[in-house]
Design an enzyme around this catalytic site. Structure first.
Site, PDB file in Angstrom:
ATOM      1  N   MET A  50      -0.691  19.376  -2.691  1.00 25.69           N
ATOM      2  CA  MET A  50      -0.775  19.362  -1.236  1.00 25.69           C
ATOM      3  C   MET A  50      -1.528  18.126  -0.751  1.00 25.69           C
ATOM      4  SD  MET A  50      -2.631  22.162   1.252  1.00 25.69           S
ATOM      5  CE  MET A  50      -1.539  23.475   0.729  1.00 25.69           C
TER       6      MET A  50
ATOM      7  N   ARG B 280       1.749  15.965  -0.557  1.00 23.04           N
ATOM      8  CA  ARG B 280       2.696  16.427   0.468  1.00 23.04           C
ATOM      9  C   ARG B 280       2.250  16.041   1.868  1.00 23.04           C
ATOM     10  NH1 ARG B 280       5.962  17.145   3.490  1.00 23.04           N
ATOM     11  NH2 ARG B 280       7.396  18.890   3.839  1.00 23.04           N
ATOM     12  N   TYR B 281       0.947  16.034   2.130  1.00 18.95           N
ATOM     13  CA  TYR B 281       0.465  15.834   3.502  1.00 18.95           C
ATOM     14  C   TYR B 281      -0.581  14.727   3.632  1.00 18.95           C
ATOM     15  CZ  TYR B 281       2.243  20.620   3.276  1.00 18.95           C
ATOM     16  OH  TYR B 281       3.006  21.734   3.018  1.00 18.95           O
TER      17      TYR B 281
ATOM     18  N   LEU C   2       1.005  19.115   7.838  1.00 21.70           N
ATOM     19  CA  LEU C   2       0.871  20.450   7.267  1.00 21.70           C
ATOM     20  C   LEU C   2       1.514  21.500   8.172  1.00 21.70           C
ATOM     21  CD1 LEU C   2      -2.272  21.839   5.517  1.00 21.70           C
ATOM     22  CD2 LEU C   2      -1.138  23.217   7.235  1.00 21.70           C
TER      23      LEU C   2
ATOM     24  N   HIS D 215      -5.240  30.867  -2.598  1.00 23.69           N
ATOM     25  CA  HIS D 215      -4.769  30.607  -1.236  1.00 23.69           C
ATOM     26  C   HIS D 215      -3.736  31.662  -0.856  1.00 23.69           C
ATOM     27  CE1 HIS D 215      -3.488  28.540   2.356  1.00 23.69           C
ATOM     28  NE2 HIS D 215      -4.316  27.538   2.123  1.00 23.69           N
TER      29      HIS D 215
ATOM     30  N   ASP E 112     -11.599  20.493  -7.066  1.00 23.77           N
ATOM     31  CA  ASP E 112     -12.318  20.769  -5.828  1.00 23.77           C
ATOM     32  C   ASP E 112     -11.603  20.163  -4.634  1.00 23.77           C
ATOM     33  OD1 ASP E 112     -14.604  22.355  -6.306  1.00 23.77           O
ATOM     34  OD2 ASP E 112     -15.588  20.672  -7.300  1.00 23.77           O
TER      35      ASP E 112
ATOM     36  N   GLU F 196     -14.946  26.231   2.271  1.00 22.69           N
ATOM     37  CA  GLU F 196     -14.616  27.630   2.559  1.00 22.69           C
ATOM     38  C   GLU F 196     -15.363  28.603   1.641  1.00 22.69           C
ATOM     39  OE1 GLU F 196     -10.679  30.480   3.148  1.00 22.69           O
ATOM     40  OE2 GLU F 196     -10.442  28.323   2.848  1.00 22.69           O
TER      41      GLU F 196
ATOM     42  N   GLU G 142     -11.087  23.945   0.319  1.00 20.83           N
ATOM     43  CA  GLU G 142     -11.083  25.400   0.115  1.00 20.83           C
ATOM     44  C   GLU G 142     -12.200  25.863  -0.823  1.00 20.83           C
ATOM     45  OE1 GLU G 142      -8.312  23.682   0.328  1.00 20.83           O
ATOM     46  OE2 GLU G 142      -7.003  24.710   1.766  1.00 20.83           O
TER      47      GLU G 142
ATOM     48  N   LEU H 272       5.629  25.842   4.264  1.00 21.69           N
ATOM     49  CA  LEU H 272       4.263  26.315   4.055  1.00 21.69           C
ATOM     50  C   LEU H 272       3.836  27.318   5.129  1.00 21.69           C
ATOM     51  CD1 LEU H 272       1.594  26.044   2.422  1.00 21.69           C
ATOM     52  CD2 LEU H 272       0.913  24.304   4.086  1.00 21.69           C
TER      53      LEU H 272
END
Length: 425
Positions: free
Chosen positions: A63, A152-153, A79, A265, A342, A349, A345, A85
């Protein structure tokens, strides 16, 4: 070298048999050998000494994450524009950018708190580079192995990675082979599927019919895919060792009573109900790790990172921690089971929100170290890639079966493309 041959064979047997096979009979001996392995790595094979089947590009797909706070806006825009997604329906192109703009200031502050950006690019590039060094030694027939990262983003985006492949002499009439190696161990259409859709799109634009007028031009890159590896022995061993290391920090009389919370996730329930395999594959990883640990501790699989009001897969990690602490269960270990390095998230988070706020910094609530530069994990990546190269197949049979509720023509076309690569490998 001699140690890796039986290890690779054992890994393949364990992977084929799935999580129902007890790792206890296989892993400990090889784990000790890993730890004794000489850390010195031979220099990478050069392009000038390419083998008959080389060079081989190995593309790590993930990602990604913004490397600076200035990149957060574009990261979120891409995203929330991705219906694979976060499906937002017919108004995706309108709602997605709106959500991204509203969330950007908040997410920028979060990235600022973890050092100003995500470390995922650093770790992805390190993992890919170190894995290729090992592959040059263990798979000389396909050497040299050149590492690439495609996010991806975030940078490096798939488009830019593909252009770099062409610049480096892969494809564009020159031929050559490349492996799309997902860094999501457990397959989901929302993650691996989305990354492969993006790769297929740019292949068509840069080497396919839109670029050359031909569906399959001569001298294009020969692609194959490592699309999932949820119960590979090395992945299981790396997680298990990190869990054991964290459990060892608790007093002995409390150690076996610590509750293990495997956090992954989450997914929208609309994706789950479509038939996505992700929940089952994450659960397979969890069970394999628990078998390796001897099932000594109580555990649960929980889910994090829900976005928006629609139903998502639960129970949520934060709610679980708060509810357990209300019941006076305060020795908890968080295990980011679907992440290989890492990023926000884990660093924000889990560390700052769940441990720092939900658990109020209680000394009994901890998180295991992420895989990052773990040598056992990197050895596992190399073993997975070596086995894939030896197999001669373009992707797993499982990848070719669409979700029962899938209606995406793009997904169908992508799978057909990679399945069709078989005759060219």
């Amino acid at each position: 070298m001699a140690l890796r041959v039986p290890f690779a064979q054992a890994c393949r047997r364990a992977t084929l048999n799935g999580p129902s096979v007890s790792s206890a009979s296989i892993l400990p001996a090889y784990a000790s050998r890993w730890r004794r392995r000489n850390a010195t790595v031979a220099p990478s094979v050069t392009q000038a000494s390419a083998s008959s089947k080389g060079p081989t590009a190995v593309v790590f797909m993930n990602m990604g994450g913004p490397s600076t706070t200035d990149e957060v806006g574009s990261f979120l825009s891409m995203l929330f524009a991705d219906a694979d997604l976060i499906p937002l329906g017919r108004l995706q192109n309108y709602i997605g950018p709106l959500i991204a703009r509203r969330r950007t200031p908040k997410i920028q502050k979060q990235y600022a708190e973890i050092g100003g950006g995500s470390p995922i690019r650093k770790w992805s590039e390190y993992q890919a580079s170190e894995m290729c060094k090992i592959l040059d030694k263990t798979s000389p027939g396909t050497a040299p192995h050149k590492p690439y990262v495609a996010f991806r983003y975030a940078n490096p985006l798939t488009e830019d990675m593909y252009k770099q492949l062409l610049t480096d002499g892969f494809g564009g009439g020159n031929g050559g082979r490349a492996i799309a190696f997902t860094q999501y161990p457990q397959y989901s259409c929302s993650t691996t599927g989305s990354s492969l859709n993006e790769l297929w799109k740019w292949r068509n634009r840069l080497e396919g019919k839109r670029a050359t007028g031909e569906v399959d031009p001569e001298g294009a890159i020969k692609w194959s895919v490592i699309d999932r590896w949820p119960v590979h022995s090395g992945l299981v061993e790396a997680f298990a060792q990190n869990i054991e290391k964290t459990l060892a920090t608790y007093p002995e009389e409390r150690r076996d009573k610590v509750v293990l919370l495997f956090s992954a996730h989450s997914l929208p329930m609309s994706v789950v109900n479509r038939g996505d395999t992700y929940p089952a594959e994450v659960a397979a990883t969890v069970y394999a790790v628990m078998q390796r640990l001897g099932m000594k501790n109580q555990y649960r699989l929980v889910w994090q990172s829900q976005v928006g009001p629609q139903p998502w897969l639960g129970a949520q990690t934060s709610d679980t921690v708060k509810n357990l602490m209300k019941k006076n269960i305060t020795d908890l270990v968080l295990i980011p089971i679907a992440f290989t390095s890492d990023h926000i998230e884990t660093l924000f988070e889990l560390d700052k929100e769940v441990i720092g706020e939900d658990a109020e910094g209680h000394e009994g609530v901890k998180r295991i170290e992420s895989l990052n530069g773990n040598p056992v994990f990197i050895e596992a990546l190399a073993d997975i890639a070596k086995s894939h190269l030896e197999s001669g197949v373009p992707c797993s049979p499982q990848m070719l079966l669409r979700c029962p509720g899938c209606v995406s023509e793009r997904c169908l076309g992508q799978k057909a493309f990679f399945a069709g690569q078989e005759q060219r490998l």
